[in-house]
Design a protein around this motif. Structure first.
Motif, PDB file in Angstrom:
ATOM      1  N   ALA A  95       0.832  -1.210   0.000  1.00  0.00           N
ATOM      2  CA  ALA A  95       0.000   0.000   0.000  1.00  0.00           C
ATOM      3  C   ALA A  95       0.860   1.250   0.000  1.00  0.00           C
ATOM      4  O   ALA A  95       0.557   2.233  -0.696  1.00  0.00           O
ATOM      5  N   ARG A  96       1.957   1.231   0.769  1.00  0.00           N
ATOM      6  CA  ARG A  96       2.855   2.387   0.813  1.00  0.00           C
ATOM      7  C   ARG A  96       3.486   2.637  -0.550  1.00  0.00           C
ATOM      8  O   ARG A  96       3.637   3.796  -0.967  1.00  0.00           O
ATOM      9  N   SER A  97       3.852   1.568  -1.271  1.00  0.00           N
ATOM     10  CA  SER A  97       4.447   1.736  -2.597  1.00  0.00           C
ATOM     11  C   SER A  97       3.466   2.394  -3.557  1.00  0.00           C
ATOM     12  O   SER A  97       3.830   3.276  -4.342  1.00  0.00           O
ATOM     13  N   VAL A  98       2.206   1.972  -3.493  1.00  0.00           N
ATOM     14  CA  VAL A  98       1.177   2.575  -4.347  1.00  0.00           C
ATOM     15  C   VAL A  98       1.023   4.055  -4.022  1.00  0.00           C
ATOM     16  O   VAL A  98       0.975   4.913  -4.912  1.00  0.00           O
ATOM     17  N   VAL A  99       0.971   4.363  -2.742  1.00  0.00           N
ATOM     18  CA  VAL A  99       0.796   5.752  -2.314  1.00  0.00           C
ATOM     19  C   VAL A  99       2.009   6.588  -2.699  1.00  0.00           C
ATOM     20  O   VAL A  99       1.886   7.734  -3.159  1.00  0.00           O
ATOM     21  N   ASP A 100       3.212   6.001  -2.531  1.00  0.00           N
ATOM     22  CA  ASP A 100       4.427   6.743  -2.854  1.00  0.00           C
ATOM     23  C   ASP A 100       4.496   7.103  -4.333  1.00  0.00           C
ATOM     24  O   ASP A 100       4.976   8.183  -4.701  1.00  0.00           O
ATOM     25  N   VAL A 101       4.027   6.200  -5.188  1.00  0.00           N
ATOM     26  CA  VAL A 101       4.030   6.471  -6.630  1.00  0.00           C
ATOM     27  C   VAL A 101       3.185   7.704  -6.937  1.00  0.00           C
ATOM     28  O   VAL A 101       3.586   8.582  -7.722  1.00  0.00           O
ATOM     29  N   VAL A 102       2.016   7.787  -6.328  1.00  0.00           N
ATOM     30  CA  VAL A 102       1.156   8.948  -6.543  1.00  0.00           C
ATOM     31  C   VAL A 102       1.788  10.193  -5.919  1.00  0.00           C
ATOM     32  O   VAL A 102       1.828  11.274  -6.532  1.00  0.00           O
ATOM     33  N   ASP A 103       2.315  10.046  -4.698  1.00  0.00           N
ATOM     34  CA  ASP A 103       2.877  11.190  -3.991  1.00  0.00           C
ATOM     35  C   ASP A 103       4.053  11.795  -4.748  1.00  0.00           C
ATOM     36  O   ASP A 103       4.225  13.018  -4.791  1.00  0.00           O
ATOM     37  N   GLU A 104       4.888  10.957  -5.371  1.00  0.00           N
ATOM     38  CA  GLU A 104       6.057  11.458  -6.096  1.00  0.00           C
ATOM     39  C   GLU A 104       5.676  12.188  -7.375  1.00  0.00           C
ATOM     40  O   GLU A 104       6.497  12.936  -7.924  1.00  0.00           O
ATOM     41  N   ARG A 105       4.471  11.994  -7.859  1.00  0.00           N
ATOM     42  CA  ARG A 105       4.035  12.621  -9.112  1.00  0.00           C
ATOM     43  C   ARG A 105       3.008  13.724  -8.884  1.00  0.00           C
ATOM     44  O   ARG A 105       2.330  14.136  -9.824  1.00  0.00           O
ATOM     45  N   VAL A 106       2.896  14.133  -7.644  1.00  0.00           N
ATOM     46  CA  VAL A 106       1.906  15.169  -7.330  1.00  0.00           C
ATOM     47  C   VAL A 106       2.151  16.422  -8.163  1.00  0.00           C
ATOM     48  O   VAL A 106       1.200  17.038  -8.685  1.00  0.00           O
ATOM     49  N   GLU A 107       3.416  16.821  -8.320  1.00  0.00           N
ATOM     50  CA  GLU A 107       3.721  18.072  -9.034  1.00  0.00           C
ATOM     51  C   GLU A 107       3.224  18.040 -10.472  1.00  0.00           C
ATOM     52  O   GLU A 107       2.764  19.057 -10.998  1.00  0.00           O
ATOM     53  N   GLU A 108       3.343  16.870 -11.135  1.00  0.00           N
ATOM     54  CA  GLU A 108       2.917  16.805 -12.534  1.00  0.00           C
ATOM     55  C   GLU A 108       1.431  16.497 -12.668  1.00  0.00           C
ATOM     56  O   GLU A 108       0.839  16.752 -13.728  1.00  0.00           O
ATOM     57  N   LEU A 109       0.832  15.962 -11.592  1.00  0.00           N
ATOM     58  CA  LEU A 109      -0.589  15.631 -11.659  1.00  0.00           C
ATOM     59  C   LEU A 109      -1.488  16.784 -11.241  1.00  0.00           C
ATOM     60  O   LEU A 109      -2.610  16.931 -11.761  1.00  0.00           O
ATOM     61  N   ALA A 110      -1.019  17.607 -10.316  1.00  0.00           N
ATOM     62  CA  ALA A 110      -1.883  18.638  -9.723  1.00  0.00           C
ATOM     63  C   ALA A 110      -1.837  19.937 -10.523  1.00  0.00           C
ATOM     64  O   ALA A 110      -0.786  20.340 -11.038  1.00  0.00           O
ATOM     65  N   ARG A 111      -2.959  20.584 -10.613  1.00  0.00           N
ATOM     66  CA  ARG A 111      -3.025  21.932 -11.171  1.00  0.00           C
ATOM     67  C   ARG A 111      -2.256  22.859 -10.236  1.00  0.00           C
ATOM     68  O   ARG A 111      -2.212  22.631  -9.025  1.00  0.00           O
ATOM     69  N   PRO A 112      -1.617  23.909 -10.766  1.00  0.00           N
ATOM     70  CA  PRO A 112      -0.894  24.837  -9.884  1.00  0.00           C
ATOM     71  C   PRO A 112      -1.764  25.273  -8.698  1.00  0.00           C
ATOM     72  O   PRO A 112      -2.916  25.674  -8.877  1.00  0.00           O
ATOM     73  N   GLY A 113      -1.193  25.107  -7.499  1.00  0.00           N
ATOM     74  CA  GLY A 113      -1.922  25.463  -6.281  1.00  0.00           C
ATOM     75  C   GLY A 113      -2.701  24.310  -5.685  1.00  0.00           C
ATOM     76  O   GLY A 113      -3.215  24.400  -4.569  1.00  0.00           O
ATOM     77  N   ASP A 114      -2.767  23.198  -6.423  1.00  0.00           N
ATOM     78  CA  ASP A 114      -3.522  22.030  -5.958  1.00  0.00           C
ATOM     79  C   ASP A 114      -2.637  20.962  -5.305  1.00  0.00           C
ATOM     80  O   ASP A 114      -3.150  19.968  -4.798  1.00  0.00           O
ATOM     81  N   ASP A 115      -1.305  21.162  -5.376  1.00  0.00           N
ATOM     82  CA  ASP A 115      -0.413  20.090  -4.945  1.00  0.00           C
ATOM     83  C   ASP A 115      -0.589  19.739  -3.467  1.00  0.00           C
ATOM     84  O   ASP A 115      -0.580  18.566  -3.082  1.00  0.00           O
ATOM     85  N   THR A 116      -0.754  20.751  -2.605  1.00  0.00           N
ATOM     86  CA  THR A 116      -0.921  20.472  -1.173  1.00  0.00           C
ATOM     87  C   THR A 116      -2.214  19.697  -0.914  1.00  0.00           C
ATOM     88  O   THR A 116      -2.234  18.729  -0.128  1.00  0.00           O
ATOM     89  N   ASP A 117      -3.293  20.119  -1.577  1.00  0.00           N
ATOM     90  CA  ASP A 117      -4.569  19.418  -1.390  1.00  0.00           C
ATOM     91  C   ASP A 117      -4.488  17.970  -1.867  1.00  0.00           C
ATOM     92  O   ASP A 117      -5.042  17.058  -1.232  1.00  0.00           O
ATOM     93  N   LEU A 118      -3.766  17.731  -2.979  1.00  0.00           N
ATOM     94  CA  LEU A 118      -3.636  16.374  -3.490  1.00  0.00           C
ATOM     95  C   LEU A 118      -2.797  15.519  -2.540  1.00  0.00           C
ATOM     96  O   LEU A 118      -3.105  14.350  -2.296  1.00  0.00           O
TER      97      LEU A 118
END
Length: 393
Positions: A95-118
């Motif tokens: 589960a941590r590996s799955v979460v880490d994959v998403v967490d490491e890509r927050v910058e490219e996935l989130a709209r500017p200003g959305d990274d903290t919320d994501l």
């Protein structure tokens, strides 16, 4: 505020579009960072990969507010056997590996200003999945416990009936008894039984707890008012019986003889049950007591195996030594050594010598009251057998 309100629609759409890439990255992360994953077989690795991919899909549904963080969805992608293949700790690493994959890509996935919320959403999801995984394993353990209890009951019944065939050996192997030898059966009163409205699993659980502490394999079950324990890896049966004594209720605790393996367990079980029935016939019996020390009482109570054993160990053994047989019979009917010597017309030291030889030959000391009683019963049975008009039936 809901997770939908925290993360913008644009960001949620971007996460959904990237779902395939995230799932592939999660599988690659497992291969690169977890040795236990590499050691799994191909089928097991495919199960784990399915769980990782389902975790990504469930996160996307959860983020969109379409579905809860549902471990049934995540773990339902793989068969229930997965909980036997990987541990809870490994599942949490997954589960941590799955979460880490998403967490490491927050910058490219989130709209500017959305990274903290994501990132907050990812953290909340990981917490919910971790709690859910623990529940999945708890439920699996409960189901395994119920299944193991049924298997254990079947094996105990087969041992007690002397019907340990290949199917029973297979069931015993599922309980960890594949190569277990040096087996002893313990029989005593159960502190809890279904007859008195209690839960027999409580008594069985105490036996298992003691076995884990002693490092010994055990199969246990409650049969009526009796608690039966089949213990493996036994070197000293009396010591092992004492170690398990606190698991049984007050009253007699009898251990059968040591046998090679579970297939021979019926011999130990028969002796232990017969001994438990006959034990009150020996007022000075120890606790616990060996079934073999109750042969006389068992014979009186109708145990044919005890009768045959006594005749073989005493009568037939002494027939090869006529003077010893005569001395045993005479001494058992005499009030002391001097009286025996007078009856046999020998010196009293000769009687002492012969009594010592009798003990060497049959293993019973005629100067001990209970052992003398056992020999008396054995010789009485032997005399009855010598008369063709009599029968033990």
């Amino acid at each position: 505020m809901s997770r939908r309100g925290l993360v913008s629609l644009t960001t949620r759409r971007q996460v959904r579009r990237s779902g395939g890439d995230l799932a592939r990255a999660a599988t690659q992360r497992l291969e690169a960072t977890h040795d236990w994953y590499a050691r799994l077989g191909a089928e097991e690795r495919s199960w784990v990969a399915l769980v990782a991919q389902a975790g990504i899909a469930n996160f996307i549904e959860w983020l969109d507010g379409v579905a809860p963080a549902d471990t049934r969805t995540t773990f339902g992608a793989a068969p229930s056997e997965l909980t036997r293949t990987i541990s809870l700790a490994q599942t949490l690493e997954l589960a941590r590996s799955v979460v880490d994959v998403v967490d490491e890509r927050v910058e490219e996935l989130a709209r500017p200003g959305d990274d903290t919320d994501l990132r907050i959403a990812v953290l909340r999801y990981s917490q919910e999945v971790a709690f859910g995984a623990a529940q999945v394993y708890a439920n699996a353990a409960e189901q395994r416990g119920a299944w193991d209890a049924r298997l254990e009951s079947l094996v105990i019944d087969a041992v007690m009936r002397g019907e340990v065939d290949e199917s029973i050996r297979s069931r015993a192997a599922a309980l960890g008894w594949g190569e277990v030898t040096d087996v002893v059966v313990l029989v005593g009163s159960s502190p809890v039984s279904g007859d008195d409205g209690g839960d027999p699993s409580t008594a069985v659980g105490q036996v298992h707890s003691t076995a884990r502490r002693l490092g010994r394999p055990v199969i246990a079950g409650v049969q009526g008012a009796r608690l039966v324990a089949v213990v493996g890896g036994v070197e000293d049966p009396p010591a092992m019986a004492r170690a398990f004594a606190q698991c049984f209720a007050e009253g007699d605790l009898v251990h059968g003889p040591l046998v090679h393996d579970l297939a021979d367990g019926a011999l130990s079980a028969h002796a232990a049950v017969a001994g438990h029935v006959a034990a009150p016939g020996w007022p000075g019996r120890p606790h616990p007591v060996a079934a073999d020390d109750l042969l006389a009482e068992r014979a009186i109570a109708g145990d044919d195996l005890a009768r045959v054993t006594l005749v073989e160990q005493v009568q037939l053994a002494l027939e090869d030594h006529p003077s010893l047989l005569e001395t045993a019979r005479t001494h058992l009917e005499s009030p002391g050594l001097e009286a025996t010597a007078r009856e046999l017309i020998v010196h009293v030291n000769t009687v002492r010598y012969r009594l010592g030889r009798i003990s060497d030959v049959i293993g019973y000391d005629l100067t001990d009251p209970h052992e003398a009683f056992t020999v008396r019963i054995a010789l009485a049975l032997g005399a009855i057998l010598e008369d063709p008009s009599k029968s033990l039936g």
